[in-house]
Motif scaffolding. Structure first.
Motif, PDB file in Angstrom:
ATOM      1  N   TYR A  26      68.554  44.526  58.417  1.00 26.08           N
ATOM      2  CA  TYR A  26      69.441  44.609  57.253  1.00 26.08           C
ATOM      3  C   TYR A  26      70.374  43.398  57.142  1.00 26.08           C
ATOM      4  O   TYR A  26      70.731  42.993  56.032  1.00 26.08           O
ATOM      5  N   VAL A  27      70.747  42.830  58.263  1.00 27.46           N
ATOM      6  CA  VAL A  27      71.597  41.633  58.216  1.00 27.46           C
ATOM      7  C   VAL A  27      70.836  40.482  57.552  1.00 27.46           C
ATOM      8  O   VAL A  27      71.378  39.767  56.702  1.00 27.46           O
ATOM      9  N   LYS A  28      69.576  40.319  57.940  1.00 28.75           N
ATOM     10  CA  LYS A  28      68.741  39.260  57.338  1.00 28.75           C
ATOM     11  C   LYS A  28      68.479  39.546  55.860  1.00 28.75           C
ATOM     12  O   LYS A  28      68.401  38.618  55.044  1.00 28.75           O
ATOM     13  N   LEU A  29      68.334  40.821  55.537  1.00 31.29           N
ATOM     14  CA  LEU A  29      68.141  41.198  54.131  1.00 31.29           C
ATOM     15  C   LEU A  29      69.380  40.833  53.315  1.00 31.29           C
ATOM     16  O   LEU A  29      69.269  40.281  52.210  1.00 31.29           O
ATOM     17  N   ILE A  30      70.549  41.107  53.878  1.00 27.19           N
ATOM     18  CA  ILE A  30      71.794  40.750  53.188  1.00 27.19           C
ATOM     19  C   ILE A  30      71.888  39.234  53.024  1.00 27.19           C
ATOM     20  O   ILE A  30      72.248  38.737  51.950  1.00 27.19           O
ATOM     21  N   ASP A  31      71.533  38.513  54.076  1.00 21.89           N
ATOM     22  CA  ASP A  31      71.552  37.041  54.002  1.00 21.89           C
ATOM     23  C   ASP A  31      70.638  36.544  52.888  1.00 21.89           C
ATOM     24  O   ASP A  31      71.002  35.636  52.125  1.00 21.89           O
ATOM     25  N   PHE A  32      69.448  37.135  52.799  1.00 20.14           N
ATOM     26  CA  PHE A  32      68.476  36.745  51.759  1.00 20.14           C
ATOM     27  C   PHE A  32      69.040  37.014  50.366  1.00 20.14           C
ATOM     28  O   PHE A  32      68.960  36.156  49.473  1.00 20.14           O
ATOM     29  N   LEU A  33      69.614  38.185  50.192  1.00 16.04           N
ATOM     30  CA  LEU A  33      70.142  38.555  48.876  1.00 16.04           C
ATOM     31  C   LEU A  33      71.375  37.729  48.500  1.00 16.04           C
ATOM     32  O   LEU A  33      71.559  37.379  47.333  1.00 16.04           O
ATOM     33  N   GLU A  34      72.194  37.413  49.482  1.00 21.88           N
ATOM     34  CA  GLU A  34      73.366  36.576  49.211  1.00 21.88           C
ATOM     35  C   GLU A  34      72.945  35.165  48.821  1.00 21.88           C
ATOM     36  O   GLU A  34      73.539  34.546  47.937  1.00 21.88           O
ATOM     37  N   GLU A  35      71.915  34.673  49.486  1.00 21.71           N
ATOM     38  CA  GLU A  35      71.452  33.301  49.230  1.00 21.71           C
ATOM     39  C   GLU A  35      70.724  33.183  47.885  1.00 21.71           C
ATOM     40  O   GLU A  35      70.935  32.229  47.132  1.00 21.71           O
ATOM     41  N   THR A  36      69.872  34.160  47.588  1.00 23.30           N
ATOM     42  CA  THR A  36      69.000  34.050  46.413  1.00 23.30           C
ATOM     43  C   THR A  36      69.557  34.716  45.160  1.00 23.30           C
ATOM     44  O   THR A  36      69.097  34.427  44.057  1.00 23.30           O
ATOM     45  N   LYS A  83      61.404  46.521  58.651  1.00 21.12           N
ATOM     46  CA  LYS A  83      61.728  45.989  59.973  1.00 21.12           C
ATOM     47  C   LYS A  83      63.145  46.353  60.410  1.00 21.12           C
ATOM     48  O   LYS A  83      63.558  46.011  61.515  1.00 21.12           O
ATOM     49  N   LYS A  84      63.886  47.003  59.490  1.00 21.41           N
ATOM     50  CA  LYS A  84      65.284  47.387  59.742  1.00 21.41           C
ATOM     51  C   LYS A  84      66.152  46.165  60.055  1.00 21.41           C
ATOM     52  O   LYS A  84      67.119  46.251  60.820  1.00 21.41           O
ATOM     53  N   GLU A 103      45.399  41.691  57.940  1.00 22.88           N
ATOM     54  CA  GLU A 103      45.609  41.618  59.395  1.00 22.88           C
ATOM     55  C   GLU A 103      46.815  42.441  59.842  1.00 22.88           C
ATOM     56  O   GLU A 103      47.114  42.522  61.029  1.00 22.88           O
ATOM     57  N   ASN A 104      47.548  43.018  58.862  1.00 23.70           N
ATOM     58  CA  ASN A 104      48.767  43.773  59.142  1.00 23.70           C
ATOM     59  C   ASN A 104      49.791  42.919  59.904  1.00 23.70           C
ATOM     60  O   ASN A 104      50.507  43.392  60.791  1.00 23.70           O
ATOM     61  N   ASN A 105      49.848  41.642  59.511  1.00 23.77           N
ATOM     62  CA  ASN A 105      50.767  40.692  60.121  1.00 23.77           C
ATOM     63  C   ASN A 105      52.051  40.676  59.292  1.00 23.77           C
ATOM     64  O   ASN A 105      52.175  39.937  58.308  1.00 23.77           O
ATOM     65  N   ILE A 106      53.018  41.497  59.680  1.00 21.51           N
ATOM     66  CA  ILE A 106      54.240  41.679  58.890  1.00 21.51           C
ATOM     67  C   ILE A 106      55.074  40.399  58.853  1.00 21.51           C
ATOM     68  O   ILE A 106      55.593  40.010  57.796  1.00 21.51           O
ATOM     69  N   ASP A 107      55.199  39.727  59.987  1.00 22.93           N
ATOM     70  CA  ASP A 107      55.997  38.504  60.029  1.00 22.93           C
ATOM     71  C   ASP A 107      55.359  37.406  59.171  1.00 22.93           C
ATOM     72  O   ASP A 107      56.064  36.647  58.499  1.00 22.93           O
ATOM     73  N   GLY A 108      54.032  37.328  59.238  1.00 24.15           N
ATOM     74  CA  GLY A 108      53.321  36.356  58.402  1.00 24.15           C
ATOM     75  C   GLY A 108      53.528  36.639  56.928  1.00 24.15           C
ATOM     76  O   GLY A 108      53.777  35.728  56.121  1.00 24.15           O
TER      77      GLY A 108
END
Length: 430
Positions: A251-261, A248-249, A215-220
């Motif tokens: 990067y702040v959320k990506l950093i949060d994910f990497l810091e958490e995991t 999705k650019k 479905e090309n549903n990126i958020d899903g």
């Protein structure tokens, strides 16, 4: 010897046949050679000689009256594609009775394989009504699926699912909804509801990933991949999450994910560096060095520590940076770290000559690097050898085009120093 043993066992088999059977307990031998026949039957089954296995288990049933041998015999006849034989044997034993659900199921499967879908359907529906078990609802749904009656099949699957919330049944429902009935939103709703109540197993997560991808549903996709990652911390799944955040650019959320995991500290380090978050980059590089003993991380830790305090450099930080880079210089000749150490020794007037020696070492393998030549020129400037410094800087300007702010600053100071030297020489001549 083997032949004699076989003859003895066969004779024991026939002797036991001549006696009147009495009730046999499940864990009790029905006849002396029972274990041997089991071994022969299982061996035939394992080697995929299903007809032979079916006959062996049939013999065991006839000798012992143990139903488990009968079921195993019929299962092997199914594997051998002897479907007609299965139907006849069940009819001979049970007729139209539904008292033994296992026999009815085996007969229904045989009828489906034979293409006798109407007969199989009636039998499956009757059995499902009688037992109301998930397996029998599933079997009824299989008949309807074969007959391409997907709406009715879905009802039986739903009944089966409601019995035990089995994810395999749910997956089957989702496929029918999405592929056959084109009820895509319903398929997603069923799957997502299950994950909220029972969690996102690998099977269900993969099905949702397939649907959201289609479905090309990126958020899903991102949402499911994050749940999928929490199952067993698979790095391949973590990479998918990183790719989506990068796409999705975010990067702040990506950093949060990497810091958490802690999924990928190397990528996190690169993101810190790109974002000029040098303080965190230095600490993470130091951590990576301690974990891997790879000296390049120690060098990076030193550089990021220096950059983090570039506006206000304390003696403590400067000492820490020099100690790290000195250790790196002892273990590697990487020009990046040698130049950095040399430049710091020069720029902070700690040991200009030693700094120049590091730069010269780098220039042996990189003689035309404007970056390293600038460091050397700055070293000579610090030694008040401005003519020598200017000669090198002229080369740097030709290479860089005079656009680099740091180079321009050095050019101005070296030019001013050079002009002072000329003035001094001029006055002396007078």
């Amino acid at each position: 010897m083997i032949r004699i043993v076989l003859l003895v066992l066969v004779s024991l088999f026939f002797v036991s046949c001549s006696t009147h059977p009495k009730p046999i307990q499940p864990d009790e031998k029905a006849f002396e050679a029972e274990d041997f026949y089991i071994m022969l039957a299982l061996n035939a089954e394992q080697t995929k000689h299903y007809k032979v296995a079916a006959k062996r288990f049939e013999e065991l049933y006839e000798k012992s009256s143990k139903k488990e041998y009968l079921y195993r015999s019929l299962q092997n006849y199914l594997r051998a594609k002897e479907n007609d034989k299965v139907v006849k044997k069940v009819d001979a034993i049970a007729g139209d009775s539904l008292s033994d659900p296992i026999l009815v199921r085996l007969k229904t499967i045989a009828l489906i394989e034979m293409g006798k879908l109407d007969t199989a359907k009636k039998l499956a529906i009757s059995l499902a009504k009688k037992t109301q078990k998930a397996d029998d609802y599933l079997l009824a749904s299989d008949v309807y699926i074969k007959n391409q009656e997907y709406d009715v099949a879905l009802k039986y699957l739903d009944s089966a699912y409601m019995k035990e919330y089995n994810e395999k049944i749910l997956d089957k429902m989702a496929i029918i909804l999405y592929v056959n009935l084109h009820r895509k939103k319903d398929a997603i709703a069923y799957l997502e509801t299950h994950t909220r109540i029972h969690g996102c197993s690998k099977l269900i997560c993969k099905r949702l990933i397939g649907i959201y991808s289609n479905e090309n549903n990126i958020d899903g996709l991102l949402s499911v991949y994050k749940r999928f990652y929490n199952l067993d911390k698979d790095r391949a799944v973590a990479r998918k999450i990183m790719q989506i955040y990068a796409y999705k650019k975010e990067y702040v959320k990506l950093i949060d994910f990497l810091e958490e995991t802690k999924a990928d500290d190397e990528v996190l380090l690169e993101l810190y560096m790109r974002g000029k978050n040098y303080a965190r980059a230095s600490l993470l590089a130091q951590k990576l060095y301690e974990e891997t003993s790879d000296v390049k991380y120690l060098g990076e830790s030193a550089i990021y520590e220096y950059e983090a305090h570039s506006q206000k450099m304390s003696k403590k930080v400067l000492t820490s940076v020099i100690e790290k880079l000195t250790k790196v210089a002892q273990e590697t000749e990487d020009p990046l770290y040698l130049n950095y150490l040399g430049y710091i020794l020069i720029d902070h007037d700690i040991d200009v000559k030693k700094g120049i020696s590091y730069i010269k070492k780098v220039l042996k393998t990189n003689p035309d690097s404007a970056f390293y030549l600038d460091s050397l020129a700055w070293g000579y400037y610090k030694l008040h050898k401005c003519a020598k410094a200017k000669k090198i800087m002229d080369r740097v300007v030709d290479m860089e085009g005079g656009d680099n702010p740091e180079v321009l600053l050095h050019v101005k100071k070296i030019k001013r120093c050079y002009e002072k030297e000329l003035n001094k020489k001029g006055k002396k001549k007078k």
